[in-house]
Scaffold this motif. Structure first.
Motif, PDB file in Angstrom:
ATOM      1  N   THR A 274      24.538  69.044 100.288  1.00 43.44           N
ATOM      2  CA  THR A 274      25.016  67.906 101.077  1.00 43.44           C
ATOM      3  C   THR A 274      23.880  67.033 101.594  1.00 43.44           C
ATOM      4  OG1 THR A 274      25.008  69.223 103.100  1.00 43.44           O
ATOM      5  CG2 THR A 274      27.055  69.173 101.822  1.00 43.44           C
ATOM      6  N   PHE A 275      22.624  67.447 101.378  1.00 44.12           N
ATOM      7  CA  PHE A 275      21.496  66.704 101.935  1.00 44.12           C
ATOM      8  C   PHE A 275      21.414  65.257 101.443  1.00 44.12           C
ATOM      9  CE2 PHE A 275      17.060  65.319 101.544  1.00 44.12           C
ATOM     10  CZ  PHE A 275      16.767  65.206 102.885  1.00 44.12           C
ATOM     11  N   PRO A 276      21.515  64.951 100.131  1.00 42.70           N
ATOM     12  CA  PRO A 276      21.382  63.543  99.708  1.00 42.70           C
ATOM     13  C   PRO A 276      22.431  62.626 100.349  1.00 42.70           C
ATOM     14  CG  PRO A 276      21.214  64.996  97.816  1.00 42.70           C
ATOM     15  CD  PRO A 276      21.616  65.846  98.975  1.00 42.70           C
ATOM     16  N   LYS A 277      23.670  63.073 100.399  1.00 42.40           N
ATOM     17  CA  LYS A 277      24.716  62.227 100.985  1.00 42.40           C
ATOM     18  C   LYS A 277      24.482  62.039 102.485  1.00 42.40           C
ATOM     19  CE  LYS A 277      29.710  61.877 101.567  1.00 42.40           C
ATOM     20  NZ  LYS A 277      29.607  61.370 102.909  1.00 42.40           N
ATOM     21  N   ARG A 278      24.106  63.116 103.193  1.00 40.60           N
ATOM     22  CA  ARG A 278      23.875  63.001 104.625  1.00 40.60           C
ATOM     23  C   ARG A 278      22.665  62.122 104.921  1.00 40.60           C
ATOM     24  NH1 ARG A 278      23.147  68.551 106.860  1.00 40.60           N
ATOM     25  NH2 ARG A 278      22.902  67.414 108.795  1.00 40.60           N
ATOM     26  N   ALA A 279      21.615  62.238 104.121  1.00 38.40           N
ATOM     27  CA  ALA A 279      20.428  61.406 104.329  1.00 38.40           C
ATOM     28  C   ALA A 279      20.772  59.937 104.082  1.00 38.40           C
ATOM     29  CB  ALA A 279      19.300  61.859 103.413  1.00 38.40           C
ATOM     30  N   TYR A 280      21.533  59.660 103.039  1.00 39.36           N
ATOM     31  CA  TYR A 280      21.944  58.282 102.739  1.00 39.36           C
ATOM     32  C   TYR A 280      22.803  57.721 103.873  1.00 39.36           C
ATOM     33  CZ  TYR A 280      24.219  54.354 100.469  1.00 39.36           C
ATOM     34  OH  TYR A 280      24.715  53.112 100.171  1.00 39.36           O
ATOM     35  N   ASP A 281      23.767  58.523 104.351  1.00 38.85           N
ATOM     36  CA  ASP A 281      24.632  58.056 105.440  1.00 38.85           C
ATOM     37  C   ASP A 281      23.829  57.780 106.713  1.00 38.85           C
ATOM     38  OD1 ASP A 281      26.836  58.204 103.824  1.00 38.85           O
ATOM     39  OD2 ASP A 281      27.484  60.179 104.564  1.00 38.85           O
ATOM     40  N   LYS A 282      22.898  58.660 107.040  1.00 43.55           N
ATOM     41  CA  LYS A 282      22.078  58.444 108.240  1.00 43.55           C
ATOM     42  C   LYS A 282      21.196  57.218 108.074  1.00 43.55           C
ATOM     43  CE  LYS A 282      21.846  63.010 110.207  1.00 43.55           C
ATOM     44  NZ  LYS A 282      20.992  63.995 110.830  1.00 43.55           N
ATOM     45  N   PHE A 283      20.651  57.024 106.884  1.00 46.68           N
ATOM     46  CA  PHE A 283      19.812  55.852 106.647  1.00 46.68           C
ATOM     47  C   PHE A 283      20.628  54.572 106.774  1.00 46.68           C
ATOM     48  CE2 PHE A 283      18.100  52.670 103.711  1.00 46.68           C
ATOM     49  CZ  PHE A 283      16.853  52.487 104.277  1.00 46.68           C
ATOM     50  N   MET A 284      21.807  54.561 106.185  1.00 46.05           N
ATOM     51  CA  MET A 284      22.637  53.357 106.232  1.00 46.05           C
ATOM     52  C   MET A 284      23.168  53.088 107.645  1.00 46.05           C
ATOM     53  SD  MET A 284      22.204  52.140 103.380  1.00 46.05           S
ATOM     54  CE  MET A 284      23.279  50.750 103.352  1.00 46.05           C
ATOM     55  N   ASP A 285      23.404  54.135 108.414  1.00 45.52           N
ATOM     56  CA  ASP A 285      23.874  53.929 109.786  1.00 45.52           C
ATOM     57  C   ASP A 285      22.798  53.287 110.657  1.00 45.52           C
ATOM     58  OD1 ASP A 285      26.362  54.946 109.273  1.00 45.52           O
ATOM     59  OD2 ASP A 285      25.932  56.944 110.072  1.00 45.52           O
ATOM     60  N   SER A 286      21.546  53.646 110.454  1.00 46.20           N
ATOM     61  CA  SER A 286      20.488  53.128 111.315  1.00 46.20           C
ATOM     62  C   SER A 286      19.662  52.027 110.651  1.00 46.20           C
ATOM     63  CB  SER A 286      19.560  54.272 111.728  1.00 46.20           C
ATOM     64  OG  SER A 286      18.926  54.811 110.593  1.00 46.20           O
ATOM     65  N   PHE A 287      20.014  51.636 109.430  1.00 46.78           N
ATOM     66  CA  PHE A 287      19.227  50.626 108.730  1.00 46.78           C
ATOM     67  C   PHE A 287      19.266  49.277 109.436  1.00 46.78           C
ATOM     68  CE2 PHE A 287      18.917  47.193 105.577  1.00 46.78           C
ATOM     69  CZ  PHE A 287      17.616  47.403 105.185  1.00 46.78           C
ATOM     70  N   VAL A 288      20.410  48.892 109.965  1.00 45.58           N
ATOM     71  CA  VAL A 288      20.530  47.597 110.635  1.00 45.58           C
ATOM     72  C   VAL A 288      19.580  47.537 111.834  1.00 45.58           C
ATOM     73  CG1 VAL A 288      22.102  46.108 111.927  1.00 45.58           C
ATOM     74  CG2 VAL A 288      22.903  47.289 109.880  1.00 45.58           C
ATOM     75  N   TYR A 289      19.511  48.622 112.595  1.00 45.58           N
ATOM     76  CA  TYR A 289      18.632  48.648 113.764  1.00 45.58           C
ATOM     77  C   TYR A 289      17.170  48.616 113.343  1.00 45.58           C
ATOM     78  CZ  TYR A 289      16.125  50.446 117.774  1.00 45.58           C
ATOM     79  OH  TYR A 289      15.225  50.618 118.782  1.00 45.58           O
ATOM     80  N   TRP A 290      16.755  49.559 112.483  1.00 51.60           N
ATOM     81  CA  TRP A 290      15.339  49.629 112.075  1.00 51.60           C
ATOM     82  C   TRP A 290      14.935  48.438 111.215  1.00 51.60           C
ATOM     83  CZ3 TRP A 290      12.384  52.498 114.777  1.00 51.60           C
ATOM     84  CH2 TRP A 290      12.863  53.664 115.361  1.00 51.60           C
ATOM     85  N   GLY A 291      15.844  48.010 110.331  1.00 53.29           N
ATOM     86  CA  GLY A 291      15.538  46.844 109.499  1.00 53.29           C
ATOM     87  C   GLY A 291      15.399  45.580 110.330  1.00 53.29           C
ATOM     88  N   GLY A 292      16.322  45.378 111.280  1.00 51.67           N
ATOM     89  CA  GLY A 292      16.237  44.210 112.153  1.00 51.67           C
ATOM     90  C   GLY A 292      14.977  44.231 113.005  1.00 51.67           C
ATOM     91  N   ALA A 293      14.615  45.387 113.545  1.00 53.47           N
ATOM     92  CA  ALA A 293      13.401  45.493 114.357  1.00 53.47           C
ATOM     93  C   ALA A 293      12.158  45.236 113.512  1.00 53.47           C
ATOM     94  CB  ALA A 293      13.317  46.874 115.005  1.00 53.47           C
ATOM     95  N   GLY A 294      12.166  45.760 112.264  1.00 55.63           N
ATOM     96  CA  GLY A 294      11.014  45.534 111.373  1.00 55.63           C
ATOM     97  C   GLY A 294      10.867  44.065 110.998  1.00 55.63           C
TER      98      GLY A 294
END
Length: 103
Positions: free
Chosen positions: A60-80
């Motif tokens: 389940t690691f790849p799916k969970r890592a992808y979901d966590k990345f996509m959930d926080s991408f807007v925050y980290w991407g916007g800050a970057g």
């Protein structure tokens, strides 16, 4: 009713080996009678349900890592983008100011 000294000794002859245990309380001797004292030897084993503790996580690691990345991408991407954009704009403004005061 008379009990001789020999008979009084024989009364406790069967309980003497039971009371010889020093590692268990006297009221728990019958419960622990099958347990042998191992002098500190520790034996550990895993149940069949714990034999593959990493495999479900790895599945389940790849799916969970992808979901966590996509959930926080807007925050980290916007800050970057905001940080890098601010740095680029500040460098350009500084270079334009340097060019305007060249001579």
């Amino acid at each position: 009713f008379y009990i001789s000294k020999l008979e009084s000794i024989m009364v406790f002859s069967r309980s003497r080996p039971v009371m010889a245990r020093y590692d268990v309380s006297t009221h728990m001797v019958k419960w622990w009678k099958g347990h042998t004292h191992l002098d500190g030897q520790v034996t550990r084993s895993l149940s069949p349900y714990e034999q593959q503790i990493m495999v479900p996580w790895l599945r389940t690691f790849p799916k969970r890592a992808y979901d966590k990345f996509m959930d926080s991408f807007v925050y980290w991407g916007g800050a970057g983008v905001l940080t890098i954009g601010t740095a680029v704009l500040a460098d350009e403004a500084d270079a334009a100011q340097d060019r305007s005061h060249r001579y």
